[in-house]
Enzyme design. Structure first.
Site, mmCIF file in Angstrom:
data_model
loop_
_atom_site.group_PDB
_atom_site.id
_atom_site.type_symbol
_atom_site.label_atom_id
_atom_site.label_comp_id
_atom_site.label_asym_id
_atom_site.label_seq_id
_atom_site.Cartn_x
_atom_site.Cartn_y
_atom_site.Cartn_z
ATOM 1 N N LYS A 140 0.529 -1.096 0.124
ATOM 2 C CA LYS A 140 0.030 0.288 -0.166
ATOM 3 C C LYS A 140 0.834 1.391 -0.002
ATOM 4 O O LYS A 140 1.466 1.696 1.026
ATOM 5 C CB LYS A 140 -0.715 0.034 1.371
ATOM 6 C CG LYS A 140 -2.077 0.771 0.955
ATOM 7 C CD LYS A 140 -3.271 0.367 2.185
ATOM 8 C CE LYS A 140 -4.291 1.168 2.768
ATOM 9 N NZ LYS A 140 -5.169 1.998 1.826
HETATM 10 N N1 PY5 Z 1 -7.861 -1.367 -2.636
HETATM 11 C C1 PY5 Z 1 -8.270 -0.524 -2.649
HETATM 12 C C2 PY5 Z 1 -6.925 -0.040 -3.384
HETATM 13 C C3 PY5 Z 1 -7.675 0.100 -0.659
HETATM 14 O O1 PY5 Z 1 -6.928 1.412 -1.564
HETATM 15 C C4 PY5 Z 1 -7.975 -0.402 -0.236
HETATM 16 C C5 PY5 Z 1 -8.548 0.603 1.320
HETATM 17 C C6 PY5 Z 1 -8.904 -1.928 -0.229
HETATM 18 C C7 PY5 Z 1 -8.482 -2.275 -1.669
HETATM 19 C C8 PY5 Z 1 -10.198 -2.806 0.927
HETATM 20 O O2 PY5 Z 1 -8.443 -2.082 1.993
HETATM 21 P P1 PY5 Z 1 -9.231 -3.232 3.702
HETATM 22 O O3 PY5 Z 1 -10.267 -2.858 3.742
HETATM 23 O O4 PY5 Z 1 -7.894 -3.674 4.307
HETATM 24 O O5 PY5 Z 1 -9.031 -1.463 4.565
HETATM 25 N N2 PY5 Z 1 -7.989 1.994 0.761
HETATM 26 C C9 PY5 Z 1 -7.728 2.319 2.192
HETATM 27 C C10 PY5 Z 1 -9.194 2.589 3.530
HETATM 28 O O6 PY5 Z 1 -9.120 3.387 4.764
HETATM 29 C C11 PY5 Z 1 -7.718 4.099 1.653
HETATM 30 C C12 PY5 Z 1 -9.105 5.073 0.442
HETATM 31 C C13 PY5 Z 1 -8.626 6.164 -0.224
HETATM 32 O O7 PY5 Z 1 -10.725 2.015 2.713
#
Ligand code: PY5
Length: 305
Positions: free
Chosen positions: A157
């Site tokens: 990430k």
């Molecule tokens: N895919 C991407 C590209 C992501 O950035 C995120 C999380 C997820 C999937 C979902 O992962 P998780 O369930 O572990 O959060 N994105 C971040 C979030 O806090 C940043 C968003 C701007 O949800």
């Protein structure tokens, strides 16, 4: 120059600094080249206790992101977990929160040799509600493809990877939609700009596998377990773009998005056009889990005090 997001202190390399002093110099390498890793974590307040959701898993992913780029970091998982809790205590939060640990390559000369640059660690936390204002959203399939695992280590990430997400998000917003679904380079469904995706067809929940080039989402994994326990069948498999248009339900899942139903894709109505029964059920179950009302999943919650 500052922004008020309801927090007083930021953790920086082992010390607390006042919110307005949490700054970096313009020669910070990460500003130039995207050389930072981050996490997004939620904490939920139930009126009594503040619980961090899946802290261990988020810290582990942060350290994996560091490892995938070889950035190095002065803190281990125990120290980072403690620092995150300390940040919430120091700020005196009694609310649902979003926590943003950020580890970036710091001051250095022009150039890409980051080996000698310090990895600066910040922990930012703030009261936070919904990522999407609406209960259900309208999305497009982006004309941009998701960065492939042959271009960057997609499981990391990394701040720089998010220019791809910003492109897709802006494309959607500029066309009057809320967000975008990105396909991978094979043309299969990958994920949203900052969310994983799940579909429901004939009662079965379908979600693209890691091999589709998705981020290994912690919400996705958690929901697969919770949904499985609730008797749903969940299949991880590649999804064709056309399945988006014929699904009974579609929803984004992620830390920020939590569970967000998608009501239209490319202007076409998904299922009934309303929030579907599976998404509704999962939302109730997930809220119970994150608020500490389900014994089996209390292991996913870290109490702050
Ligand atoms: N895919 C991407 C590209 C992501 O950035 C995120 C999380 C997820 C999937 C979902 O992962 P998780 O369930 O572990 O959060 N994105 C971040 C979030 O806090 C940043 C968003 C701007 O949800």
């Amino acid at each position: 120059m500052s922004i008020d997001l309801g927090a007083k202190y930021v953790w920086h390399n082992g010390e607390f600094v006042a919110w307005d002093d949490a700054r970096v110099h313009v020669m910070t390498n990460a500003l130039h080249y995207g050389t930072g890793v981050f996490e997004g974590i939620r904490a939920y307040y139930n009126g009594n206790q503040l619980y961090i959701f899946r802290l261990r898993e988020h810290v582990a992913r942060l350290l994996n992101s560091i490892k995938l780029y070889g950035f190095g970091i002065d803190y281990g998982s125990e120290e980072l977990s403690k620092a995150i809790k300390d940040t919430l205590i120091k700020n005196g939060f009694r609310a649902d929160l979003y926590i943003r640990p950020l580890a970036i390559k710091g001051l250095g000369p022009i150039g890409l040799d980051v080996r000698k640059l310090k990895t600066e660690v910040f922990i930012i936390a703030m009261p936070y509600g919904k990522y999407f204002e609406k209960e259900g959203i309208e999305v497009i399939v982006s004309s941009w493809r998701r960065l492939s695992g042959q271009t960057v280590p997609i499981l990391a990430k990394v701040t720089g990877h998010y220019v791809n997400s910003v492109l897709a998000k802006l494309e959607a917003l500029n066309r009057g939609f809320d967000d975008a679904i990105l396909l991978n380079e094979q043309g299969r469904v990958c994920e949203g700009s900052g969310e994983n995706i799940m579909a429901v067809k004939d009662g079965i929940i379908i979600t693209p596998p890691l091999s589709a080039g998705i981020l290994d989402g912690i919400t996705r994994r958690s929901l697969m377990e919770v949904a499985g326990d609730a008797g749903f069948r969940i299949v991880e498999r590649d999804m064709e773009r056309s399945e988006l248009y014929t699904a009974d339900e579609l929803f984004f899942v992620g830390t920020a998005a939590e569970i967000t139903p998608i009501l239209k894709v490319d202007g076409r109505t998904v299922g009934s056009g309303n929030v579907g029964p599976v998404a509704s059920k999962l939302k109730i179950l997930f809220t119970d889990v994150v608020k500490g009302r389900v014994d089996k999943y209390r292991k996913w919650l870290d109490p702050v005090w």
